[in-house]
Design an enzyme around this catalytic site. Sequence first.
Site, PDB file in Angstrom:
ATOM      1  N   ARG A   1      37.554 -26.209  21.713  1.00  0.00           N
ATOM      2  CA  ARG A   1      38.956 -26.634  21.661  1.00  0.00           C
ATOM      3  C   ARG A   1      39.622 -26.774  23.029  1.00  0.00           C
ATOM      4  O   ARG A   1      40.783 -27.171  23.124  1.00  0.00           O
ATOM      5  CB  ARG A   1      39.751 -25.652  20.774  1.00  0.00           C
ATOM      6  CG  ARG A   1      39.481 -25.861  19.297  1.00  0.00           C
ATOM      7  CD  ARG A   1      40.038 -24.729  18.469  1.00  0.00           C
ATOM      8  NE  ARG A   1      39.222 -23.526  18.596  1.00  0.00           N
ATOM      9  CZ  ARG A   1      39.578 -22.320  18.157  1.00  0.00           C
ATOM     10  NH1 ARG A   1      40.754 -22.157  17.574  1.00  0.00           N
ATOM     11  NH2 ARG A   1      38.776 -21.280  18.294  1.00  0.00           N
TER      12      ARG A   1
ATOM     13  N   GLY B   1      39.040 -10.286  12.398  1.00  0.00           N
ATOM     14  CA  GLY B   1      38.472  -9.201  11.599  1.00  0.00           C
ATOM     15  C   GLY B   1      39.563  -8.169  11.333  1.00  0.00           C
ATOM     16  O   GLY B   1      40.373  -7.879  12.208  1.00  0.00           O
TER      17      GLY B   1
ATOM     18  N   GLU C   1      35.348  -9.222   8.454  1.00  0.00           N
ATOM     19  CA  GLU C   1      35.680 -10.531   9.006  1.00  0.00           C
ATOM     20  C   GLU C   1      36.534 -11.328   8.020  1.00  0.00           C
ATOM     21  O   GLU C   1      36.367 -11.215   6.807  1.00  0.00           O
ATOM     22  CB  GLU C   1      34.397 -11.305   9.320  1.00  0.00           C
ATOM     23  CG  GLU C   1      33.633 -10.739  10.487  1.00  0.00           C
ATOM     24  CD  GLU C   1      34.504 -10.590  11.715  1.00  0.00           C
ATOM     25  OE1 GLU C   1      34.923 -11.609  12.280  1.00  0.00           O
ATOM     26  OE2 GLU C   1      34.815  -9.440  12.087  1.00  0.00           O
TER      27      GLU C   1
END
Length: 456
Positions: free
Chosen positions: A19, A140, A155
Amino acid sequence: MNNVYNITAVILAAGEGKRMYSKLPKVLHKLCGLSMVEHVINSAKEIGCQEPVVVIGHGADQVREAIKDVKFVMQEQQLGTGHAVMQAEEYIIDNDILVLYGDTPLVSADKLNEMYQFHKTGDYGVTVLTADLDNPAGYGRIVRDDMGLIDAIVEDKDANHEIKIIKEINSGMYFFKGVELKKALKKLTNNNAQGEYYLTDALQIIKAEGFGIAAFKTNDPAEIMGVNNRLQLSEATEIMRSRILREHMLAGVTIIDAKNTYIDKTVKISRDVTILPGCILEGRTVIEEDCIIGPNTRIKDSLLDKCVNAQNSIILDSKIGEATTVGPFAYLRPGNVIGKHAKIGDFVEMKNSIFGDNSKASHLTYVGDAEVGKNVNLGCGVVFVNYDGKKKHKAIVEDNCFVGCNVNLVAPVTVKKDSYVAAGTTVTKDVPEGSLSIGRVRQENKEGWVDKLNNI
Ligand code: UD1
Ligand code: CA
């Protein structure tokens, strides 16, 4: 801070960072003069981790190239955080292991030190850094038992609704007992929603061995802020920038407009320095006491001795002596060594030059590849003609010379000490000591010339 402890930091930095949309590996993106991973490495070193172990994968060559004084281990395939730590196995011995991420640049040595004290005091098998987030999605979650102790970390992708509403999240930073971590890593499986080896599973394994698992919660979300895109990079930069400014101000530096001042982490500033608005101080810059910097001045990799005043100027890779003034509108390109009580005035450009004590170039002057002695005055418009189209040459102006306005010094050439060069002269031959050099067309006045032109 201390190195009586035996802490080894393992910094995970193998991920791709899609990203960021960048050719540069994510952890090498910079904020305030250092890459993200360098900030993390420095925090680890500050609490006594001598040579952190950095787990690299994506862009490994670039990361290796950019970072010094660490040990690298390679993670060829990114099979999860547990798998990443497995690559560092040879460094996991009878020590305390600090796990950090290369993309959480704001984690501070102070926070890690507090956490370590907590970890040691409780003699825990693992201590995990946690935080309560309003929007915990993606992280998480910390699942606690009836006693408030940690049961597990689940998670996001493996969580049911009951777990998803938990706001306390795992930052991904931990202290482990090395021996127990090493054993636990051997037992990790990838039997989960992502098919990854989760480091978080090590907690339950270590708990099952009878060790306490603790959470150390921070109420400063910056400490655990991960950077995944350029927007977050800019947000992290802003926080880092204000931390740096705050430190300088509390140590005796006056910063007039903190919203408009940019100082790299690597810059050193002594007390009683004043920084006016619009300044950018970069790299290995050192600024000694009582300097006044700005407004609108950029200084990179330079050393300013006491009482220098630099305004509206650019100073790159140069050394400037005590009480010298620079600017307004001076451009010091790399490689200058400027003496004390000198003056580099408006619209003066200088590069790769030595400029002696008490010498002045007050206005509109180019000094390139030159050696200028002490007590020299360069008049307005002096040009060191250093380039013949192929090569650069050096010109020397010795002590106590007076060089008049609009003089060209065609290098290589030397003006020996105590000499004068008349305004408008183009100097192409050496000038002997104590002489006047004059080389210009003699002036002639043609009286009545205008009347003749107009046929009066
Ligand atoms: C992990 C934690 C999660 C925590 C979150 C905090 C696990 C299983 N989950 O999530 O509980 O809330 O961090 O951000 O640990 N990395 C490697 N190699 C790998 C995988 C990751 O080096 O194979 C590095 C990444 O470059 C990154 C860091 O580890 O710096 C975390 O990886 P990321 O995928 O962002 O974390 P999650 O697994 O999503
Ligand atoms: Ca992941």
